[in-house]
Enzyme design. Sequence first.
Site, PDB file in Angstrom:
ATOM      1  N   THR A  74       0.850  -1.199   0.000  1.00  0.00           N
ATOM      2  CA  THR A  74       0.000   0.000   0.000  1.00  0.00           C
ATOM      3  C   THR A  74       0.879   1.241   0.000  1.00  0.00           C
ATOM      4  OG1 THR A  74      -1.759  -1.156   1.175  1.00  0.00           O
ATOM      5  CG2 THR A  74      -1.802   1.249   1.262  1.00  0.00           C
ATOM      6  N   ASN A 153      -5.395  -9.593  -7.680  1.00  0.00           N
ATOM      7  CA  ASN A 153      -5.591 -10.252  -6.391  1.00  0.00           C
ATOM      8  C   ASN A 153      -6.932 -10.976  -6.279  1.00  0.00           C
ATOM      9  OD1 ASN A 153      -5.879  -7.219  -6.430  1.00  0.00           O
ATOM     10  ND2 ASN A 153      -7.199  -7.714  -4.700  1.00  0.00           N
ATOM     11  N   GLN A 181       1.088  -9.602  -6.002  1.00  0.00           N
ATOM     12  CA  GLN A 181       0.598 -10.987  -6.081  1.00  0.00           C
ATOM     13  C   GLN A 181       1.505 -11.870  -6.925  1.00  0.00           C
ATOM     14  OE1 GLN A 181      -1.914 -12.458  -4.509  1.00  0.00           O
ATOM     15  NE2 GLN A 181      -2.833 -10.653  -3.568  1.00  0.00           N
ATOM     16  N   SER A 201       5.254  -6.886  -1.489  1.00  0.00           N
ATOM     17  CA  SER A 201       4.901  -6.964  -0.078  1.00  0.00           C
ATOM     18  C   SER A 201       5.296  -8.328   0.472  1.00  0.00           C
ATOM     19  CB  SER A 201       3.395  -6.764   0.075  1.00  0.00           C
ATOM     20  OG  SER A 201       3.030  -6.855   1.439  1.00  0.00           O
ATOM     21  N   HIS A 203       4.169 -10.025   3.120  1.00  0.00           N
ATOM     22  CA  HIS A 203       3.176 -10.961   3.665  1.00  0.00           C
ATOM     23  C   HIS A 203       2.366 -11.679   2.585  1.00  0.00           C
ATOM     24  CE1 HIS A 203      -0.872  -8.922   3.446  1.00  0.00           C
ATOM     25  NE2 HIS A 203      -0.126  -7.848   3.319  1.00  0.00           N
ATOM     26  N   THR A 242      13.067   4.686  11.096  1.00  0.00           N
ATOM     27  CA  THR A 242      13.953   3.605  11.512  1.00  0.00           C
ATOM     28  C   THR A 242      13.525   2.298  10.869  1.00  0.00           C
ATOM     29  OG1 THR A 242      14.335   4.714  13.607  1.00  0.00           O
ATOM     30  CG2 THR A 242      14.815   2.346  13.537  1.00  0.00           C
ATOM     31  N   CYS A 328     -19.280  -8.068   1.577  1.00  0.00           N
ATOM     32  CA  CYS A 328     -19.260  -6.643   1.831  1.00  0.00           C
ATOM     33  C   CYS A 328     -18.191  -6.413   2.878  1.00  0.00           C
ATOM     34  CB  CYS A 328     -20.618  -6.168   2.319  1.00  0.00           C
ATOM     35  SG  CYS A 328     -21.895  -6.399   1.073  1.00  0.00           S
TER      36      CYS A 328
HETATM   37  C1  LIG Z   1      -2.177  -7.117  -0.725  1.00  0.00           C
HETATM   38  C2  LIG Z   1      -1.998  -6.211  -1.890  1.00  0.00           C
HETATM   39  C3  LIG Z   1      -1.643  -4.864  -1.719  1.00  0.00           C
HETATM   40  C4  LIG Z   1      -1.459  -4.245  -0.345  1.00  0.00           C
HETATM   41  O1  LIG Z   1      -0.331  -4.757   0.258  1.00  0.00           O
HETATM   42  P1  LIG Z   1      -0.026  -4.474   1.814  1.00  0.00           P
HETATM   43  O2  LIG Z   1       1.377  -4.910   1.973  1.00  0.00           O
HETATM   44  O3  LIG Z   1      -0.987  -5.307   2.571  1.00  0.00           O
HETATM   45  O4  LIG Z   1      -0.210  -3.023   2.044  1.00  0.00           O
HETATM   46  C5  LIG Z   1      -1.463  -4.085  -2.834  1.00  0.00           C
HETATM   47  N1  LIG Z   1      -1.630  -4.592  -4.061  1.00  0.00           N
HETATM   48  C6  LIG Z   1      -1.981  -5.871  -4.271  1.00  0.00           C
HETATM   49  C7  LIG Z   1      -2.138  -6.363  -5.653  1.00  0.00           C
HETATM   50  C8  LIG Z   1      -2.182  -6.719  -3.195  1.00  0.00           C
HETATM   51  O5  LIG Z   1      -2.543  -7.978  -3.409  1.00  0.00           O
END
Ligand SMILES: *Cc1c(COP(=O)(O)O)cnc(C)c1O
Length: 408
Positions: A74, A153, A181, A201, A203, A242, A328
Amino acid sequence: MGAPIYLDNHATTPMDPRVLEAMLPYFTQHFGNAASRDHDFGLKARQGVDEARARIAALIGASPREVIFTSGATESDNLALKGVVEGAKNSPGHIITVVTEHKAIIDTAKYLETKGTRVTWLPVDGQGLITVAQVEAALTPETLLVSVMLGNNEIGVLQPIREIGALCRSRGILFHTDATQGVGKVPVDVNDLNVDLMSLSAHKMYGPKGVGALYVRQTTPRLRVTAQMHGGGHEWNLRSGTLNVPAIVGFGAAAQICREELPQEARRLAALRDRLYNGVVSQLREVHLNGHPTQRLPGNLNLSFAGVEGEAMMLSMPDLAVSSGSACSSANLRPSYVLEALGKRKDLIHTSIRFGLGRFNTEAEIDLAITQVVEAATKLRKLSPLWELLEKGVDVNAIDWGPEHDHH
Ligand SMILES: *Cc1c(COP(=O)(O)O)cnc(C)c1O
C-alpha cells in the site's frame, strides 16, 4: 473435523517457519538501529538489512540500491504514484491505470485526481485483460506514468506487463507495476519486464506483515520520486523512518526461499489448482471460471456457482477459509468491482468464490475442499429459488438484488 483449510492466500500468506527462524535473533540479540554507525549493534542490524536487500534484489533481477523498504505494498503504491507526480516538472500531469487495480492504486489515483492530475482508467475485457494498444491510445504528451498491476488479487489474471513496459520505454514514459501478487509466484525480472517502479509486499510471499518494498530503477534518468515520509533520510531520502530490521530480515529470507523453490512450487500449485477446478466442474453444472483460463497466477481459482449466494456458500463450508466476491468488506459495501469490470452477470458476481492456494496446501486438503464445495453447492441449489429459475431458463439479469447492491 480438523483445523480449517486456508485457501485465502491472496489476502495474506502464512509465514514460513524458516522465515521466523531467520527473524528471531533480530528482535533480541541483533536489536540495533541499522542507522547507528558507531557500534557493533548497528553494524549487525545493517548487515541483516543489507543481506535482505540483496536477496530481494536477486529475486526480481534488480540491484540492491534499487530496493526501497516500506511498510507494505500500500505504501509502495502511494510512494510510486504520488512520488512520481510530485517529482514531475509538468505536475499535476496525466497518469494511466486500470479499473481492476488494487484499492491501493485506485484510491491513490483518485486522490491525485482531486489534486488536478488527469487519470485515464482503462477498462478490461471479459477475462480481465487490457491490451498494449489500449495503453498506447491513452498516451498523451502530458503522460507521466502508466501503472498496471502484474497479477490481479481477485481473479489472478496476468497483464501483458513486458509489452506495456516496452511501449512505455520506447515513448520515454515511466512504468509502474503493482507486482504484489506475482513476486515469488511467477518469474518477475524488472529488466525483462521493462518496469521503472514495482511494488511488492512480504506478507503475500510467506514473509511477515508490515514490510514491503518499492523497486526504483536507477538507470532511468527522468525518474524522480518525491519522498512521502520525511525525517532522518533513510532509504536514500526516499522513505524516512527507523528500519524494521526483523521484518526486513524476514522479507529477505522469504525472497530467498521463493527464489529457490519458485519453478517447482509454481508447477505444484498450478496442478493443485487444476485438480480443484476439475474436481468441482466434473461434479457440478453451471460453474463459471472468472478471469483468464491460462494467463493467471498458479494459485488462483475464482469461480461463480450459478444459483447460490457466495456468502451462503461460505457459511456452508465452515472448514474452508476462502473469500467471496459478494462479500461486503468493512471498507467497501459493494460487490467485487473487479468482477463488475469484467461485465459479469450480477448473479454470477454474487455467487463467486475466490480460492487462493498457497505453499502449505496439500493434495488431501484440495480433495476435502472439492467434497465440501460440491456438497455445499448441491445442498444450497436444492433450496435456491434462483437455481430453480435458472433451470427454467428465466433471465436472471432482470432480478433486483436490492438497493445496497445497486451500482450507479
Ligand atoms: C495485498 C496487496 C496490496 C497491499 O499490500 P499491503 O502490503 O498489505 O499493504 C497491494 N496490491 C496488491 C495487488 C495486493 O494484493
